[in-house]
Design a protein around this motif. Sequence first.
Motif, PDB file in Angstrom:
ATOM      1  N   GLN A  29      64.011  36.399  72.940  1.00  0.00           N
ATOM      2  CA  GLN A  29      64.464  35.514  71.872  1.00  0.00           C
ATOM      3  C   GLN A  29      65.983  35.469  71.755  1.00  0.00           C
ATOM      4  O   GLN A  29      66.533  34.492  71.232  1.00  0.00           O
ATOM      5  CB  GLN A  29      63.848  35.929  70.530  1.00  0.00           C
ATOM      6  CG  GLN A  29      62.371  35.618  70.364  1.00  0.00           C
ATOM      7  CD  GLN A  29      62.077  34.133  70.205  1.00  0.00           C
ATOM      8  OE1 GLN A  29      62.940  33.293  70.425  1.00  0.00           O
ATOM      9  NE2 GLN A  29      60.859  33.810  69.835  1.00  0.00           N
ATOM     10  N   GLY A  49      60.297  27.776  74.277  1.00  0.00           N
ATOM     11  CA  GLY A  49      61.410  28.164  73.428  1.00  0.00           C
ATOM     12  C   GLY A  49      61.957  27.072  72.534  1.00  0.00           C
ATOM     13  O   GLY A  49      62.834  27.326  71.706  1.00  0.00           O
ATOM     14  N   SER A  72      61.336  27.884  68.832  1.00  0.00           N
ATOM     15  CA  SER A  72      62.193  28.970  68.355  1.00  0.00           C
ATOM     16  C   SER A  72      63.620  28.491  68.142  1.00  0.00           C
ATOM     17  O   SER A  72      64.251  28.808  67.125  1.00  0.00           O
ATOM     18  CB  SER A  72      62.174  30.125  69.356  1.00  0.00           C
ATOM     19  OG  SER A  72      60.894  30.715  69.435  1.00  0.00           O
ATOM     20  N   VAL A  73      64.159  27.719  69.101  1.00  0.00           N
ATOM     21  CA  VAL A  73      65.521  27.201  68.950  1.00  0.00           C
ATOM     22  C   VAL A  73      65.619  26.344  67.690  1.00  0.00           C
ATOM     23  O   VAL A  73      66.591  26.458  66.920  1.00  0.00           O
ATOM     24  CB  VAL A  73      65.931  26.385  70.198  1.00  0.00           C
ATOM     25  CG1 VAL A  73      67.251  25.653  69.947  1.00  0.00           C
ATOM     26  CG2 VAL A  73      66.071  27.294  71.409  1.00  0.00           C
ATOM     27  N   ASN A  93      67.184  32.288  73.218  1.00  0.00           N
ATOM     28  CA  ASN A  93      66.966  31.151  72.336  1.00  0.00           C
ATOM     29  C   ASN A  93      67.952  31.179  71.167  1.00  0.00           C
ATOM     30  O   ASN A  93      68.470  30.139  70.754  1.00  0.00           O
ATOM     31  CB  ASN A  93      65.531  31.158  71.793  1.00  0.00           C
ATOM     32  CG  ASN A  93      64.496  30.920  72.872  1.00  0.00           C
ATOM     33  OD1 ASN A  93      64.736  30.182  73.818  1.00  0.00           O
ATOM     34  ND2 ASN A  93      63.342  31.558  72.738  1.00  0.00           N
ATOM     35  N   ALA A 150      66.110  24.250  76.543  1.00  0.00           N
ATOM     36  CA  ALA A 150      65.642  25.630  76.529  1.00  0.00           C
ATOM     37  C   ALA A 150      64.943  25.942  77.855  1.00  0.00           C
ATOM     38  O   ALA A 150      65.074  25.202  78.828  1.00  0.00           O
ATOM     39  CB  ALA A 150      64.721  25.852  75.334  1.00  0.00           C
TER      40      ALA A 150
END
Length: 516
Positions: free
Chosen positions: A312, A98, A101-102, A315, A232
């Motif tokens: 998601q 993650g 994505s973060v 995140n 994360a």
Amino acid sequence: MESSHPSHPTPSSRRAASSSSTAGRTYADALEKLALLRSNRAVTHLFDRPAAPAGSGRGDDDLNAAAIPEMLGWLRRAGYSPQDLCRMRHIHVAGTKGKGSVCAYATAMLTRYHRSSEDGGARVGTYMSPHLVSPRERIAIDGQPLPQDIFASAVFEVWDRLSEAARRDGVSAAEADGPASKPFYFRFLTILAWHVFLSRGVRDVVIECGIGGEYDATNVLPAEAVSAAVVAQLGIDHVAMLGDTVEKIAWHKAGVFKRGRRAFTRRLNGQPGIMGVLRARAEEKGAELVEVRDEDVEMWGGVEGPLRGGFQKYNQALAVMAVREHLGLCADDSALLRDTPEVILEGLGEARLRGRGEIVDDEDVRWYLDGAHNRDSIEGVATWLAREVEAGESLILVFNQQDRDVSELLVDLIHAMEARLGRRDVFGHALFSTNEIKRADDGEQAEDVSVQEKAASTMRSACPDCEVYTIDNVDDAVAEARAIAKAKGGRQKVLVTGSMHLVGGVLRVLEPESLL
């Protein structure tokens, strides 16, 4: 997760793609310089050695303990000090999954916020790893990879600074100008990113750890240079370097916590061991740990965007809270998600990552690319793809997974698609490929396709009507998918999933010149 840098195009093809015109200092030349550096895989393999005998004077802990002093030394040789980094404010992101994505969410939100405010000229720098197609993906400004000429100039500027420092230390000219006087790949790229951001007046930076946190090259950042930290999702990875339990790994990831700064993580009610480590590390570091509750995230719901998957929203929540902290848009922790300004939510919905929910149109094929490699992300792929499939439509699958159980992941995909579409014959053709780009040359050992054969066997059992192929390289897999699509006629849909390495390989085949 940081990994060894992917293979690059041949020198001749790189020269053809160069956009920098200075003789000997082209973009192609810059790639050649980077290819000379020690890979990160070579460094991580140092931790795979047998344990040192008692009394030998060599302990593997020394490799970790030396990391930050070594990185500080390389930073100084490049002409920078930790205080120089305080001219920027960083959101520092660690975790096993993650992280990317973060970082993508935080970048998109900050970029959108600045463009809509009075400081519309403010720019956002992002440093992430690894890259799928081009090393330029790792260093972005306002979400866009550096142009070739800027990237090339920066590589040679840092290279020259390090060479000059070596000459001042009495190293011969030949050795000083070569890779022996340079850090390994990830450290060089980390310094390169800061050099670019400082040179171009960037003040807001989103930066991702490579491996771990406590001893990661990015963790030379002093507290004054950090606005917020994020840890994360955690899991088992890089055991030799970080430890063989999630608790040991959590200790490393929490190394990004900084005194007087807030750190954001998801509260894991069912994993008290992990939370105990994170809380203890926050107290040790003098940081304030903010634990984001699942019920708050569920009530908020997240924002729909190109990065798909129900997971998601967790995140997104971490990114929102870190960005609000970075911008000083503070509120009661319980309201940070609920009362998020609309402009930030708009940015959240614009976040993108190469190889995640990406669509590429190419001749007779529409390629759907997503590097999903676990059950949660595969579920997200199925939800995304199901919206694109027409009644009775048959798709082509290109699939691989080298690190986990390939059959288990494939079955997850088949069941997820069946659950959404009510049928199991979604894939009329399935191509199981290795991650290698090219076929082995004559005289070279062919790639082991035992993993692909296992996946093919699983597919034949689960979907008897599917035509199944095993292929030992990505180039041939793309060619076969194109041939099948042409024979079927019309614009055919191909899903590429199961591995980020596979997705990166397919993108390099589809776009040989666009992102070098």
